[in-house]
Design a protein around this motif. Structure first.
Motif, mmCIF file in Angstrom:
data_model
loop_
_atom_site.group_PDB
_atom_site.id
_atom_site.type_symbol
_atom_site.label_atom_id
_atom_site.label_comp_id
_atom_site.label_asym_id
_atom_site.label_seq_id
_atom_site.Cartn_x
_atom_site.Cartn_y
_atom_site.Cartn_z
ATOM 1 N N ALA A 17 0.870 -1.176 0.000
ATOM 2 C CA ALA A 17 0.000 0.000 0.000
ATOM 3 C C ALA A 17 0.906 1.225 0.000
ATOM 4 N N SER A 65 -4.405 -0.752 5.119
ATOM 5 C CA SER A 65 -4.700 -0.861 3.700
ATOM 6 C C SER A 65 -3.879 -1.975 3.051
ATOM 7 N N ASN A 69 -5.340 -5.221 1.221
ATOM 8 C CA ASN A 69 -4.927 -5.619 -0.120
ATOM 9 C C ASN A 69 -4.465 -7.072 -0.138
#
Length: 161
Positions: A17, A65, A69
């Motif tokens: 990220a 994040s 992901n």
């Protein structure tokens, strides 16, 4: 038609990220990124949660994040993730000035930076197999000096007979 798909730059067990335009100097951001490098994700999130640095909240969002992901885009197990890399880069610098005496001005630089976090899935059995401790290696490899000397003396006396 659409765009052709690009090859993945990261291995299959990694996800990343990137946060751009964080309003903090790269030097200060690197201090916070250094807190989480190489740690398990849950431990890193806990340290960022209770950090007193202002930017720690944004770094925490970036780590979360990267974990999302890894879970959603790459089907990795969240419990086995570690923060493999966390590196900081420069971004733009806003230049302002502060009025000083005699019609002069002093520069004020407002730097921005960006943060890239890469999480990697590691297997638990590899993490549990650690090298034997130095203390254990010392006790198995050497005999005490007095014992070694007495063993050598006994061996030489047997050879003499």
């Amino acid at each position: 038609m659409g765009k052709p798909s690009h090859q993945r730059r990261l291995p299959e067990n990694e996800a990343q990220a990137v946060v751009r335009s964080l309003r903090v100097s790269p030097q200060k951001l690197n201090l916070v990124a250094g807190l989480i490098r190489g740690k398990k994700v849950d431990r890193a999130l806990a340290e960022l949660e209770f950090s007193e640095k202002r930017i720690a909240g944004d770094v925490r969002k970036c780590v979360m994040s990267a974990v999302a992901n890894a879970e959603n885009n790459h089907s990795l197990d969240v419990n086995d993730l570690i923060v493999a890399e966390a590196f900081v880069g420069k971004n733009l610098v806003m230049k302002r000035f502060h009025a000083r005496g005699r019609g002069r001005g002093a520069p004020i630089l407002k730097p921005f930076s960006q943060l890239t976090v890469i999480v990697r899935q590691v297997e638990e059995d590899k993490a549990d197999k650690k090298k034997p401790s130095k203390k254990a290696a010392k006790t198995t490899s050497r005999k005490p000096a007095a014992k070694a000397a007495s063993d050598e003396a006994a061996a030489t006396s047997k050879e003499a007979k």
